[in-house]
Design a protein around this motif. Structure first.
Motif, PDB file in Angstrom:
ATOM      1  N   GLY A  76      45.825  37.623  37.906  1.00 26.97           N
ATOM      2  CA  GLY A  76      44.426  37.292  37.537  1.00 26.97           C
ATOM      3  C   GLY A  76      44.047  37.449  36.133  1.00 26.97           C
ATOM      4  N   TYR A 121      39.287  48.413  48.234  1.00 29.16           N
ATOM      5  CA  TYR A 121      39.049  48.135  46.960  1.00 29.16           C
ATOM      6  C   TYR A 121      40.225  48.475  46.042  1.00 29.16           C
ATOM      7  N   GLY A 128      46.741  41.075  40.754  1.00 30.37           N
ATOM      8  CA  GLY A 128      45.943  41.717  39.767  1.00 30.37           C
ATOM      9  C   GLY A 128      46.251  41.275  38.259  1.00 30.37           C
ATOM     10  N   TYR A 183      39.865  46.036  35.821  1.00 36.80           N
ATOM     11  CA  TYR A 183      39.560  45.050  36.857  1.00 36.80           C
ATOM     12  C   TYR A 183      39.021  45.884  38.197  1.00 36.80           C
ATOM     13  N   GLN A 184      38.122  45.515  38.668  1.00 34.91           N
ATOM     14  CA  GLN A 184      37.893  45.617  40.114  1.00 34.91           C
ATOM     15  C   GLN A 184      37.976  44.464  40.883  1.00 34.91           C
ATOM     16  N   ASN A 185      38.545  44.842  42.188  1.00 35.98           N
ATOM     17  CA  ASN A 185      38.800  43.630  43.115  1.00 35.98           C
ATOM     18  C   ASN A 185      38.540  44.107  44.464  1.00 35.98           C
ATOM     19  N   SER A 186      38.509  43.401  45.357  1.00 36.44           N
ATOM     20  CA  SER A 186      38.469  43.600  46.640  1.00 36.44           C
ATOM     21  C   SER A 186      39.335  42.859  47.401  1.00 36.44           C
TER      22      SER A 186
END
Length: 195
Positions: free
Chosen positions: A186, A72, A183, A60-63
């Motif tokens: 999610g 990031y 995270g 996963y990539q989130n900000s």
């Protein structure tokens, strides 16, 4: 995002547990080549990992905001070792706007000890051969869980620190657990939506 004082507009996220800023890369046996062969890189848990061996494995990539900074956040969730897919690894790399880097390790089962763990690395490198700080996985005892490695940018170089979550949370660092928990929540929400 800023790494080693340079702003980057993009990053290559490797399923083998690395972030590469100079060019894309799918290597997994990096060992001391990490110092100068891969450009600017963050080895969150760079080893021979295999997402395809676990249906639940994800990246996963989130900000968001971390420690008062825009950040990031890259999370590898239950990623198995290539040779032994019972060894699941959940870890994270956070890069803040000011260039600080934090590697969080929720649960690390590790890598197959018979498959050259000295070739797997955790750390950072500017790719020049002179600015790097990393450990090879052969010095780690597995399984390991709930610890972090931080690299604080002072404008010229990184300073490394390491702490267990139980020690740090009791003092002043609830944001580590909160970011990792968000995270993972999610992930649970996505998984439920699929069902």
């Amino acid at each position: 995002m800023s790494v080693y004082g340079t702003l980057y507009n993009s990053v290559s996220v490797n399923t083998n547990g690395s972030l590469n800023f100079t060019y894309s890369n799918d290597e997994y046996d990096v060992e001391d080549d990490f110092e100068d062969d891969y450009g600017v890189s963050i080895a969150a848990f760079w080893s021979d990992l295999d997402l395809e061996e676990n249906y639940d494995a994800r990246i996963y990539q989130n900000s968001g905001v971390f420690g008062g900074q825009d950040a990031y956040i890259f999370t590898w969730f239950e990623v198995p070792d290539y040779e032994d897919n019972d060894l699941l690894n959940t870890f994270q790399a956070i890069i803040t706007a000011n260039g600080d880097i934090q590697l969080n390790f929720l649960s690390i089962d590790g890598v197959d000890p018979d498959e050259d763990p000295d070739k797997g690395v955790v750390g950072i490198s500017d790719g020049s051969g002179s600015n790097f700080d990393y450990q090879t996985m052969d010095i780690w005892d597995f399984p390991r869980s709930e610890f972090s490695i931080g690299y604080t940018w002072d404008g010229n170089d990184y300073t490394r620190s390491e702490w267990s979550w139980s020690d740090r949370v009791a003092v002043s660092e609830p944001s580590t657990l909160m970011v990792l928990s968000l995270g993972l929540l999610g992930f649970v929400r996505i998984k439920r939506n699929k069902k």
